[in-house]
Design an enzyme around this catalytic site. Structure first.
Site, PDB file in Angstrom:
ATOM      1  CG  ASP A  84       5.307  -1.551   2.784  1.00  0.00           C
ATOM      2  OD1 ASP A  84       5.784  -2.529   3.362  1.00  0.00           O
ATOM      3  OD2 ASP A  84       4.390  -1.878   1.745  1.00  0.00           O
ATOM      4  N   GLY A  94       7.533  -5.700   6.485  1.00  0.00           N
ATOM      5  CA  GLY A  94       8.058  -4.677   5.279  1.00  0.00           C
ATOM      6  C   GLY A  94       8.321  -3.129   5.908  1.00  0.00           C
ATOM      7  N   GLY A 102       7.394   0.444  -4.192  1.00  0.00           N
ATOM      8  CA  GLY A 102       6.544  -0.773  -3.965  1.00  0.00           C
ATOM      9  C   GLY A 102       6.501  -1.563  -5.080  1.00  0.00           C
ATOM     10  CG  ASP A 130       6.240   3.177  -0.384  1.00  0.00           C
ATOM     11  OD1 ASP A 130       7.154   1.953   0.113  1.00  0.00           O
ATOM     12  OD2 ASP A 130       5.363   3.198  -0.734  1.00  0.00           O
ATOM     13  CB  THR A 185       1.142  -4.948  -5.451  1.00  0.00           C
ATOM     14  OG1 THR A 185       1.449  -3.803  -6.291  1.00  0.00           O
ATOM     15  CG2 THR A 185       1.209  -6.100  -6.148  1.00  0.00           C
TER      16      THR A 185
END
Length: 256
Positions: free
Chosen positions: A110, A108, A8, A6, A133
């Site tokens: 995620d 997204g 990010g 993942d 974030t």
């Protein structure tokens, strides 16, 4: 074994699953879109060495990313390291979700992985909270329908903005506050950001509950900042460190 990645905005999570869905290791790397494919390969090989596994035992890989400039090099690196390209969470990948957004491609990877994992563990309606974030809140209703959600500045982003825009406020790290009412500048900032974020989440959860009258809603949180914030929320929120990784595992199995 399955390698799940993942990417990010701040950190890249790397997980290795065995055939029984046991997560053998979960590591974190700095996200740097300037890295070449060779540098990414070296980072991954070093992780396998650190945790005493061999990348040669990996039979498949899945990648989700919210950093488009990194995607090409990440796919190239994984193809070079493993001998075949990774599965990439995006358009055309089966997730089992009904996405009710105006532009479905804006979701997204995620967020999709979080939703898929939440549906494996809870009964809708479900609220997912991913605190990285950005703080991303998703709402899932009956029929495996992703209704949409909310996007908020992440805790560290808010802290950095506060320090940067106010000349007399120092840079501080995210920690548990000593008390609700701070006695010095740093304690006041920590108390404000932690209790303020917790209160904000409580307010949003209560408002979402009003959209589902007389229904029991499950709330699950994940992400690096979640353990600090969740304990100060008044709503019952289940913290699941491995939610996103479990979602990537489930998506990979659906598309094998």
């Amino acid at each position: 074994m399955l390698l799940a990645i993942d990417a990010g905005n701040s950190n890249t999570s790397v997980g290795l699953f065995d055939r029984e869905k046991n997560l053998r290791f979960l590591a974190s790397l700095d996200t740097d879109s300037r890295k070449t494919a060779d540098q990414i390969c070296i980072d991954l090989m070093n992780l396998f060495t650190l945790y005493h596994f061999s990348y040669k035992d990996v039979t498949g890989a899945i990648l989700c990313s919210v950093v488009p400039p990194l995607n090409f090099m990440m796919e190239k690196a994984l193809t070079r390291l493993l001998g075949k390209p990774p599965m990439v969470v995006g358009p055309g990948v089966k997730t089992g979700l009904n996405i009710r957004l105006t532009v479905q491609t804006q979701v997204g990877g995620d967020i999709v992985a979080d939703a898929v994992a939440a549906l494996e563990k809870f009964t809708p309606p479900i609220i997912t909270i991913d605190m990285g974030t950005a703080t991303t809140i998703g709402v899932i209703s009956e029929g495996r329908t992703y209704e949409g959600g909310l996007l908020l500045p992440g805790v560290n982003v808010s802290l950095e903005a506060l320090s940067r825009r106010a000349a007399q406020l120092p840079d501080i790290s995210l920690q548990h506050p000593k008390a609700l009412i701070g006695k010095n500048t740093e304690d006041c900032m920590r108390s404000g950001i932690v209790y303020g974020t917790a209160g904000m989440l409580d307010g949003i959860i209560d408002r979402i509950r009003e959209e589902f009258p007389n229904r029991e809603i499950s709330v699950v949180a994940t992400g690096g900042n979640a353990p600090v914030i969740v304990r100060y929320c008044r709503n019952k929120i289940i913290y699941d460190k491995f939610l996103l990784m479990d979602g990537l595992w489930a998506i990979y199995q659906k598309n094998r």
